[in-house]
Design a protein around this motif. Structure first.
Motif, mmCIF file in Angstrom:
data_model
loop_
_atom_site.group_PDB
_atom_site.id
_atom_site.type_symbol
_atom_site.label_atom_id
_atom_site.label_comp_id
_atom_site.label_asym_id
_atom_site.label_seq_id
_atom_site.Cartn_x
_atom_site.Cartn_y
_atom_site.Cartn_z
ATOM 1 N N ALA A 455 24.227 18.884 40.449
ATOM 2 C CA ALA A 455 22.961 19.021 41.563
ATOM 3 C C ALA A 455 23.488 19.625 42.735
ATOM 4 C CB ALA A 455 22.282 17.598 41.743
ATOM 5 N N TYR A 456 24.601 19.387 43.241
ATOM 6 C CA TYR A 456 24.831 19.949 44.380
ATOM 7 C C TYR A 456 25.494 21.517 44.254
ATOM 8 C CZ TYR A 456 27.893 21.035 48.728
ATOM 9 O OH TYR A 456 28.326 21.486 50.063
ATOM 10 N N ALA A 457 25.793 21.750 42.944
ATOM 11 C CA ALA A 457 26.052 23.028 42.794
ATOM 12 C C ALA A 457 24.854 23.913 42.603
ATOM 13 C CB ALA A 457 26.824 23.089 41.480
ATOM 14 N N ILE A 458 23.860 23.313 42.071
ATOM 15 C CA ILE A 458 22.390 24.205 41.936
ATOM 16 C C ILE A 458 21.856 24.309 43.276
ATOM 17 C CG2 ILE A 458 20.019 23.945 41.024
ATOM 18 C CD1 ILE A 458 21.289 22.271 38.948
ATOM 19 N N LYS A 459 22.098 23.418 44.274
ATOM 20 C CA LYS A 459 21.462 23.482 45.679
ATOM 21 C C LYS A 459 22.399 24.429 46.275
ATOM 22 C CE LYS A 459 20.644 20.404 49.712
ATOM 23 N NZ LYS A 459 20.717 19.228 50.122
ATOM 24 N N SER A 460 23.565 24.556 46.178
ATOM 25 C CA SER A 460 24.192 25.223 47.027
ATOM 26 C C SER A 460 24.464 26.823 46.369
ATOM 27 C CB SER A 460 25.754 24.781 47.443
ATOM 28 O OG SER A 460 26.329 24.662 46.026
ATOM 29 N N GLY A 461 23.767 26.965 45.204
ATOM 30 C CA GLY A 461 23.820 28.459 44.460
ATOM 31 C C GLY A 461 25.047 28.694 43.751
ATOM 32 N N TYR A 462 26.051 27.579 43.685
ATOM 33 C CA TYR A 462 27.137 27.940 42.901
ATOM 34 C C TYR A 462 27.004 27.531 41.386
ATOM 35 C CZ TYR A 462 29.911 28.690 47.181
ATOM 36 O OH TYR A 462 30.479 28.894 48.116
ATOM 37 N N ASN A 463 25.906 27.216 40.778
ATOM 38 C CA ASN A 463 25.722 27.017 39.443
ATOM 39 C C ASN A 463 25.834 28.045 38.710
ATOM 40 O OD1 ASN A 463 23.077 27.511 41.042
ATOM 41 N ND2 ASN A 463 22.274 27.269 38.694
ATOM 42 N N LEU A 464 25.511 29.225 39.358
ATOM 43 C CA LEU A 464 25.680 30.648 38.609
ATOM 44 C C LEU A 464 27.091 31.161 38.457
ATOM 45 C CD1 LEU A 464 22.393 32.472 40.170
ATOM 46 C CD2 LEU A 464 22.580 31.037 38.206
ATOM 47 N N ASP A 465 27.854 30.598 39.380
ATOM 48 C CA ASP A 465 29.514 30.933 39.204
ATOM 49 C C ASP A 465 29.877 30.624 37.845
ATOM 50 O OD1 ASP A 465 31.953 31.755 40.813
ATOM 51 O OD2 ASP A 465 32.475 29.782 39.810
ATOM 52 N N LEU A 466 30.853 31.292 36.872
ATOM 53 C CA LEU A 466 31.043 31.306 35.730
ATOM 54 C C LEU A 466 32.164 29.853 35.549
ATOM 55 C CD1 LEU A 466 31.049 31.788 32.654
ATOM 56 C CD2 LEU A 466 32.544 33.517 33.416
ATOM 57 N N TRP A 467 32.734 29.918 36.627
ATOM 58 C CA TRP A 467 34.146 28.873 36.775
ATOM 59 C C TRP A 467 33.260 27.588 36.874
ATOM 60 C CZ3 TRP A 467 38.391 28.717 40.931
ATOM 61 C CH2 TRP A 467 39.399 28.015 40.316
ATOM 62 N N VAL A 468 32.356 27.511 37.745
ATOM 63 C CA VAL A 468 31.750 26.162 38.157
ATOM 64 C C VAL A 468 30.843 25.864 36.938
ATOM 65 C CG1 VAL A 468 30.062 24.851 39.608
ATOM 66 C CG2 VAL A 468 31.411 26.640 40.626
ATOM 67 N N SER A 469 30.053 26.765 36.408
ATOM 68 C CA SER A 469 29.134 26.466 35.160
ATOM 69 C C SER A 469 30.229 25.962 33.978
ATOM 70 C CB SER A 469 28.261 27.495 34.892
ATOM 71 O OG SER A 469 28.921 28.589 34.445
#
Length: 932
Positions: A455-469
């Protein structure tokens, strides 16, 4: 002899003290025996001691003048010089390069011992470069030695082997090898090493490797000789494969490599254009501290440059430059130290840089301290990292390094605590932070925390990063939430091969093997190429489904993508073929794997054991041991299973003792289970019961279950009752315990006890697992249960069963009605046996598959004795190989007269067949097997 040797001319000009003493008539023996003399070592005789020291000095310094002078004094002062001195004279002339004088002394000797012969042979071996025909004369001398001396030693063969090498005669080397075997010196480490060297120098690498493998002890020099021999064979795939296998064996033997080893293997990496191999060797060099040795460092730079990785080459160069900077007395600054720490992963070097940082007062610099934290974290030295972290300012890079280190050190709780502290203090995370934390959540199966990070990744916009996703996807897979994993995967805009493989692996780990093939089909349609791990994972999926055709298609993909040589892929395919009932294909593939690791041997060994090929499994185990491959606990599970299926009780006891005695492996409950099963199968149910009771380990339910089945076969109702009681104490809801107990009473016609057992089962609310069998035909799974008529072709199947029973009865089959466990008439008992699920599946296979092709059937429970007997007759009458896999093992039925048993498919034909299956698998219309 004296006269001829006195005639040796000596010409002295201003002789030094030694020569003067030797030529002086006032010579005092005290000078040779004084403790201040360099020649104080003395043989048994005082007369010998006068000259021995001078001779040894002449030998060590190759001083021919001193040696001749000493020889002259020996002849003038002693009428009959001792043989000890004459032998040393031969050695002296040999070391000083005068073969003529050495031979003259030898020829004039009144008596010769083995040392005399060894000395003159050594003289010829040493003089081969300067004396014409010295090798031939040396061989003639050896023949004379054999006529005059009965016994020879390793010191005799040493110069002889050198003469063989110098002569270039292969036949001479082989003759000496034969002679060494005859006198029992072929296993001598010194002699065997010399023979290996000769064979390799003559290009007979196979012969050299065989002898090398038989040696009890091998040093790093011999290993390097083997590596160089394979490297010198040129650009041949089998040569490089053998070299890599040799290097792997060398590492597995825990023998420390030297700089020559690394130079040779790095040269191989260049010729194979294998960056992965080069990196592995570089990592080992870093671990052992060879990376900064000049020859190894140069080879690393050369390797990285030729493999188009100039950045890596520059890193190695910078490290060498840093060491040169220190040697020149220059002081590194914080920029230098930071660069060096980033460039190396060697813990010892990192510690040295840390010391320099303290000495030069740079350790307080934020860049240097952060680089040190990162360096220690990468080496899992978290105590050192924590000390540095506590003394410095709180920044994101340092936090990331600490969290990564905690995760790699399997201390994920500290990772989550540090992340929570960062979040509490309002520090912003980056993609590296979130990827590390979500990976930790997956490792800890902490899905609630993982969802919060997501949820924090989605909020901060990092959910689109391939490494994070990809990390989020992996977390859901490991936590078993495949629904969330599918959603996360679908949100990745352009998944790479890692993300696809994670999804495929997750499907398999969570029991969705069929879906794994759908995902793989989508992956190929998207144009993403699989890697070795993807292929190995899909082979595992085929194993779980026992889907041989899908497994063959995966094998075809491996061949097309040139992954078949990868040991990980090869091992997975061997395991797949074995678990899918095709042990011949498994063994054929196993033999073609060049670099067999312990996992490959285990897969083949366990596969043979599961197929009842006990003797073959034990032979494979002996072959494995003869090659010096150390077994592990999985190996012994296969070995003990093979003993069990072959009825080799004494061998099972021998192997379980060998585990601890020879390899330091403590037997675990699985090993004792195999031993108990071996005893039970051999009819020794009481002994098996005593074994279980005497174990220091707590018995498992599977042990009692296997013993109860043995009691059922042996008809031992008394022991069976006791075993069933203990089994039900461990697993009160185990339906197999009630069923086995009931069947045992039924076989003994104790119908009252049968009724009581079934009443107990109902009282415990336990339901019997239904027995069913299935067969794969034309990419579809067909399922059958006893007396099943749900199949659209049921009428044809039942008619086929009747025909089969009629045909095999004519061949001699008699129904074993003891396996009909109900109190009915004999005719009704026979009919009940005819329509067991495995018979229905085999009948369907006979109808639906081409003649002479194997029929493979899987059953969820154990096959009954009558069906087992019937399959033998069916295989014989219909000329079919039948492979029946039940809950315990594979049963293979094959008529000995079948012509197919003599057909040996070549690897080329097999590869061609596999490659032609790609058309189906890569088709957009491909569908995995469905169940009917």
């Amino acid at each position: 002899m004296q006269a001829s040797l006195k005639a040796i001319p000596f010409s002295f000009h201003r002789p030094p003290r030694f020569y003067y003493l030797l030529s002086s008539h006032s010579f005092s023996p005290f000078l040779l025996t004084s403790t201040n003399s360099p020649f104080s070592s003395s043989p048994s005789s005082s007369s010998s001691s006068q000259w021995f020291g001078f001779l040894r000095h002449a030998i060590s310094s190759s001083d021919l003048r001193l040696g001749k002078c000493t020889h002259a004094r020996i002849l003038t002062s002693e009428e009959n010089p001792e043989r000890f001195l004459i032998n040393n004279l031969i050695t002296m002339y040999s070391k000083c390069g005068s073969l003529t004088h050495a031979r003259r002394v030898f020829d004039k000797m009144p008596e010769r011992d083995l040392v005399s012969w060894n000395s003159i042979l050594a003289a010829y071996a040493q003089s081969y470069e300067h004396v014409i025909d010295s090798t031939e004369e040396g061989f003639v001398l050896f023949r004379s030695l054999r006529q005059n001396v009965v016994f020879t030693s390793r010191m005799t063969l040493a110069p002889l082997l050198k003469l063989c090498l110098c002569s270039g005669y292969v036949w001479a080397s082989e003759a000496v090898h034969g002679y060494a075997c005859k006198i029992g010196l072929d296993s001598d480490e010194f002699v065997a090493g010399g023979l290996v060297n000769i064979y390799l120098k003559f290009g007979k690498v196979k012969e050299g490797r065989v002898l090398f493998e038989e040696m009890p002890g091998r040093d790093v020099v011999l290993w390097n000789l083997m590596l160089k021999a394979y490297l010198d064979m040129g650009f041949k795939e089998e040569a490089y494969s053998s070299l890599l296998q040799c290097f792997a064996d060398m590492v597995d033997s825990n023998l420390e490599c030297d700089s020559v080893t690394f130079v040779l293997v790095l040269s191989t990496a260049v010729r194979l254009d294998s960056l992965a191999l080069g990196k592995q060797v570089h990592s080992m060099a870093l671990k052992l501290g060879f990376d900064l040795m000049l020859t190894v460092a140069n080879s690393l730079i050369n390797m990285y440059c030729k493999l188009r990785k100039v950045g890596y080459a520059r890193t190695v160069f910078n490290m060498c430059l840093f060491m040169e900077l220190l040697r020149c007395g220059l002081t590194p600054d914080h920029y230098t130290l930071t660069s060096v720490l980033k460039a190396t992963s060697s813990l010892s070097l990192n510690k040295q840089v840390h010391v320099h940082a303290i000495k030069t007062n740079n350790v307080g610099d934020s860049f240097v301290s952060t680089a040190l934290i990162d360096a220690y974290s990468r080496n899992k030295c978290m105590k050192e990292a924590e000390v540095l972290f506590s003394r410095n300012s709180f920044d994101l890079v340092a936090c990331n390094a600490m969290m990564s280190g905690y995760t790699q050190s399997n201390d994920g709780d500290k990772t989550l605590k540090l992340f929570a502290l960062m979040h509490k203090q309002g520090d912003r995370s980056d993609d590296f932070t979130l990827a590390t934390v979500v990976k930790t959540c997956g490792s800890l199966f902490a899905m609630n925390q993982g969802k919060q990070v997501h949820a924090y990744a989605i909020k901060s916009g990092y959910n689109l990063d391939l490494w994070v996703s990809s990390g989020v996807l992996d977390m859901y897979v490991k936590c078993g939430d495949m629904k969330a994993a599918h959603v996360a995967f679908n949100c990745i805009a352009a998944p790479d091969d890692v993300a696809w493989t994670t999804m495929i692996s997750g499907c398999i780990e969570n029991g969705e093997e069929e879906r794994a093939f759908h995902v793989y089909s989508q992956m190929r349609l998207m144009g993403v190429l699989p890697d070795e791990f993807t292929i190995a994972t899909l082979a595992k999926a085929s194993s779980c489904l026992t889907a041989l055709e899908q497994g063959r298609q995966i094998h075809a993909n491996a061949l097309k993508l040139n992954f078949s040589g990868d040991p990980f892929v090869g091992t997975s395919l061997v395991d797949m073929y074995a678990k899918c009932g095709s042990i011949d294909d498994a063994f054929s593939l196993f033999k073609r794997i060049e670099m067999r690791n312990i996992a490959a041997w285990n897969a083949m060994l366990v596969g043979l054991a599961q197929h009842g090929e006990g003797k073959e499994a034990l032979q494979l185990f002996e072959q494995m041991r003869s090659l010096g491959i150390k077994p592990d606990k999985v190996t012994f599970i296969g070995v003990l299973s093979a003993c069990s299926h072959s009825g080799l009780v004494s061998e099972a006891y021998k192997q379980i003792k060998s585990m601890d005695r020879d390899y330091g492996i403590k037997p675990e409950i699985e090993h004792y289970s195999c031993l108990a099963d071996a005893l039970g199968r051999a009819g020794l149910v009481r002994e098996a019961e005593k074994l279980i009771e005497s174990m220091s380990l707590e018995a498992s339910a599977s042990m009692y279950r296997a013993l109860l089945a043995a009691c059922r076969v042996q008809g031992d109702t008394e022991t069976g009752k006791r075993v069933a009681t203990k089994l039900l104490e461990l697993e009160p809801s185990d339906s197999s315990a009630y069923v086995l107990l009931s069947n045992m009473y039924a076989a003994a016609s104790k119908w009252t006890e049968v009724k009581l057992a079934r009443t107990m089962m109902r009282g415990q609310n336990v339901k019997k697992d239904p027995g069913f069998s299935w067969i794969e035909v034309k990419n579809k799974i067909h399922l059958f249960v006893v007396d099943d008529r749900s199949n659209p072709q049921a009428e044809l199947i039942y008619r086929k069963v009747k025909d089969v029973i009629r045909d095999i009865k004519q061949e001699g089959y008699v129904p074993e009605t003891d396996y009909t466990l109900v109190d009915v008439e004999e005719e009704e008992k026979e009919r009940a046996l005819y329509y067991h699920s495995e018979k229905l599946a085999v009948a369907f296979g006979l109808m639906s598959t081409p003649p002479a092709t194997p029929i493979r059937v899987i059953k969820n429970l154990r096959v009954c004795g009558d069906c087992h007997n019937a399959m033998k007759y069916i295989a014989k009458v219909y000329g079919r190989e039948i492979v029946l896999r039940d809950a315990n093992r594979f049963h293979r039925f094959k008529d000995e007269t079948m012509s197919l048993r003599n057909i040996k498919w070549s690897s080329v034909i097999i590869d061609w067949i596999l490659l032609n299956q790609l058309a189906l698998f890569e088709s957009a219309h491909y569908q995995p097997p469905t169940c009917e």
